[in-house]
Scaffold this active site. Structure first.
Site, PDB file in Angstrom:
ATOM      1  N   HIS A 276       0.849  -1.194   0.000  1.00  0.00           N
ATOM      2  CA  HIS A 276       0.000   0.000   0.000  1.00  0.00           C
ATOM      3  C   HIS A 276       0.882   1.240   0.000  1.00  0.00           C
ATOM      4  O   HIS A 276       1.835   1.325   0.760  1.00  0.00           O
ATOM      5  CB  HIS A 276      -0.885   0.015   1.256  1.00  0.00           C
ATOM      6  CG  HIS A 276      -1.736   1.243   1.335  1.00  0.00           C
ATOM      7  ND1 HIS A 276      -2.918   1.371   0.631  1.00  0.00           N
ATOM      8  CD2 HIS A 276      -1.572   2.416   1.988  1.00  0.00           C
ATOM      9  CE1 HIS A 276      -3.439   2.554   0.863  1.00  0.00           C
ATOM     10  NE2 HIS A 276      -2.648   3.218   1.691  1.00  0.00           N
TER      11      HIS A 276
ATOM     12  N   ASP B 261     -15.400   1.401   6.880  1.00  0.00           N
ATOM     13  CA  ASP B 261     -14.379   2.367   6.425  1.00  0.00           C
ATOM     14  C   ASP B 261     -14.962   3.283   5.353  1.00  0.00           C
ATOM     15  O   ASP B 261     -14.744   4.486   5.380  1.00  0.00           O
ATOM     16  CB  ASP B 261     -13.128   1.650   5.901  1.00  0.00           C
ATOM     17  CG  ASP B 261     -12.195   2.641   5.227  1.00  0.00           C
ATOM     18  OD1 ASP B 261     -11.727   3.558   5.927  1.00  0.00           O
ATOM     19  OD2 ASP B 261     -11.963   2.539   4.014  1.00  0.00           O
TER      20      ASP B 261
ATOM     21  N   ARG C   9     -15.400  11.631   7.272  1.00  0.00           N
ATOM     22  CA  ARG C   9     -14.135  12.330   7.550  1.00  0.00           C
ATOM     23  C   ARG C   9     -13.832  13.348   6.464  1.00  0.00           C
ATOM     24  O   ARG C   9     -13.352  14.451   6.735  1.00  0.00           O
ATOM     25  CB  ARG C   9     -12.975  11.315   7.655  1.00  0.00           C
ATOM     26  CG  ARG C   9     -13.041  10.503   8.937  1.00  0.00           C
ATOM     27  CD  ARG C   9     -12.026   9.372   8.909  1.00  0.00           C
ATOM     28  NE  ARG C   9     -10.676   9.821   8.720  1.00  0.00           N
ATOM     29  CZ  ARG C   9      -9.736   9.160   8.034  1.00  0.00           C
ATOM     30  NH1 ARG C   9     -10.024   7.987   7.488  1.00  0.00           N
ATOM     31  NH2 ARG C   9      -8.537   9.644   7.911  1.00  0.00           N
TER      32      ARG C   9
ATOM     33  N   SER D 114      -8.154   3.142   8.793  1.00  0.00           N
ATOM     34  CA  SER D 114      -8.794   3.149   7.482  1.00  0.00           C
ATOM     35  C   SER D 114      -7.997   2.293   6.490  1.00  0.00           C
ATOM     36  O   SER D 114      -8.549   1.415   5.806  1.00  0.00           O
ATOM     37  CB  SER D 114      -8.905   4.602   6.996  1.00  0.00           C
ATOM     38  OG  SER D 114      -9.226   4.670   5.654  1.00  0.00           O
TER      39      SER D 114
ATOM     40  N   LYS E 129      -9.214  -1.979   5.338  1.00  0.00           N
ATOM     41  CA  LYS E 129      -9.594  -2.456   3.996  1.00  0.00           C
ATOM     42  C   LYS E 129      -8.527  -3.356   3.392  1.00  0.00           C
ATOM     43  O   LYS E 129      -8.831  -4.287   2.665  1.00  0.00           O
ATOM     44  CB  LYS E 129     -10.000  -1.324   3.064  1.00  0.00           C
ATOM     45  CG  LYS E 129      -9.028  -0.253   2.830  1.00  0.00           C
ATOM     46  CD  LYS E 129      -9.639   0.777   1.877  1.00  0.00           C
ATOM     47  CE  LYS E 129      -8.881   2.080   1.922  1.00  0.00           C
ATOM     48  NZ  LYS E 129      -9.351   2.982   2.956  1.00  0.00           N
TER      49      LYS E 129
END
Ligand code: URA
Length: 441
Positions: free
Chosen positions: A88, A167, A174, A189, A193
């Site tokens: 990520h 999320d 948010r 968050s 996921k």
């Protein structure tokens, strides 16, 4: 006394507001209450603001991650023997690494079930880049996603309604309540996921610099450490690299342009920084998957998969499994292409000392490569192709970059801004390395 927030969300919110520590059960109840409609959007928003201002400790962040993760399906790949590892990135400019990295790592014997995102703010998103490939469907449902990972070893999709739905809903709140910039909320968050894809391990690319969300090293290191600690507390192998985002990654910004560059990297070419980042992150993935113990061995394995075409072959199979046209691999001209290319000339002669990634990203956004509203369509053809990197000698009048646009007049308002994003000087000051640090705990 623990507050059963399902029964009384007001006490739960006030406890965080007043600096209290929340228990895992309380957090779980609050998130469940939110998903079941017993906690309203405005109560969740009030709590998010309290969490942003007061903070959440590691135990609270783990509990929030778990509650969000278990708000939907958590995938299992019980018949798959391979280790499952994903990567990520916290978001950058020209960051097309996932597109070349995931198939390359799959070609080295690791399953890569990747849940990717769309562009956020000025940064681009892997899903938008993949959707530049004619027919590529990023919205596979969980069962099909699992089948593609099993058959091909790699699949890249977006977050579905089944994966970490809490999320999605919390992120939407948010986004409009000034509560994005909280490290614990960002960590929960991202991890909720990512972990929903049933991973054994995760490698994080935490970007730092003007083109990143984290502009300074202290904040980036804090985010990296929190991600690693919370991911490990959730029982996964997690490593983070801190990488430089003071210039764009590679030579392209814009969806089809970036996909083309990722294909070049898979085919054994591509710009040196893009190749280096792919190998550095890929080596971490192979190590946490247990395929290699040493970074040098892992890099050699990845290079071999790149040079032999094994990574490219995985990519073509993944594209086909997603309904896309795999012929883009042999013939990248099949990717959408802007009808016009407009040069941006260097105003003076000298050496490129700096390139402002954020400015270039904002121009690409204005050309239509990204969105300023969630419902906006993007133009996959448009973007910026750099012809000079930091350290390149340029002569006045030579192109620093080319704008890929739908019409020539679309480029005019942006030419001076792109030119000003390049600092041309007599000499280049020392620059930070591409990989600035490695966080393992
Ligand atoms: N990316 C995410 O997925 N979540 C955040 O909160 C920030 C960036």
């Amino acid at each position: 006394m623990t507050t059963r927030c399902g029964a009384n969300p007001i006490e739960f919110i006030a406890k965080k507001r007043d600096g209290g520590r929340l228990g895992a059960t309380e957090i779980q109840d609050f998130v469940t209450g939110f998903m079941e409609g017993r906690v309203t959007d405005y109560q969740m928003s009030a709590w998010l603001m309290a969490a942003l201002l007061v903070g959440l400790d590691d135990a609270e962040t783990v509990a929030l991650t778990q509650a969000m993760l278990h708000s939907g399906k958590v995938l299992r790949f019980s018949s798959l023997r391979l280790p499952k590892v994903d990567k990520h990135s916290t978001g950058g400019v020209g960051d097309k690494i996932s597109i070349c990295l995931a198939p390359l790592v799959a070609a080295c014997g690791v399953a890569v079930p990747m849940i990717a995102g769309r562009g956020l703010g000025h940064t681009g998103g892997t899903l938008d880049k993949l959707e530049a490939i004619p027919g590529y469907d990023t919205r596979l449902e969980a069962r099909r996603f699992q089948a593609v990972v099993r058959d091909v070893g790699v699949s890249i999709i977006g977050q579905t309604a089944e994966l970490a739905p809490a999320d999605r809903r919390i992120y939407a709140l948010r986004d409009v309540t000034g509560t994005v910039e909280s490290i614990p909320l960002i960590v929960a968050s991202i991890l909720s996921k990512k972990l929903a894809a049933g991973l054994d391990g995760l490698v994080l690319d935490v970007k730092v610099g003007r083109g990143a969300f984290m502009k300074d090293l202290v904040a980036a290191r804090l985010l990296a450490r929190t991600l690693v600690r919370v991911g490990r507390a959730a029982g996964r192998r997690v490593v983070a690299l801190l990488t430089d985002m003071s210039v764009p990654t590679g030579l392209t910004i814009g969806n089809a342009l970036e996909t083309r560059e990722a294909i070049e990297v898979l085919g054994g070419g591509g710009p040196p920084d893009t190749v280096e980042l792919t190998l550095a992150l890929g080596a971490e993935m192979l190590i946490i998957a247990g395929v290699d113990a040493r970074r040098g061995d892992a890099r050699r394995r990845l290079e071999q998969a790149r040079r032999s075409g094994a990574g490219l072959e995985r990519f073509a199979r993944m594209v086909a499994a997603h309904g896309g046209d795999p012929r883009v691999v042999e013939d990248p001209a099949r990717l959408p292409r802007a009808p016009e290319r407009v040069p941006v000339p260097a105003p003076v002669s000298g050496t490129v000392a700096a390139i402002d990634p954020r400015e270039l990203a904002l121009v690409a956004l204005a050309l239509g490569a990204g969105r300023t509203r969630a419902d906006q369509a993007i133009d996959p053809r448009v973007g910026i192709e750099l012809s000079a990197r930091r350290g390149t000698r340029v002569t006045r009048g030579e192109p620093l970059a080319w704008l890929h646009v739908a019409r020539r007049d679309q480029a005019n308002p942006h030419l001076s801004r792109v030119s000003a994003a390049f600092a041309v000087a007599r000499r280049v000051a020392d620059v930070s390395p591409l990989v600035i640090g490695r966080v393992t705990r």
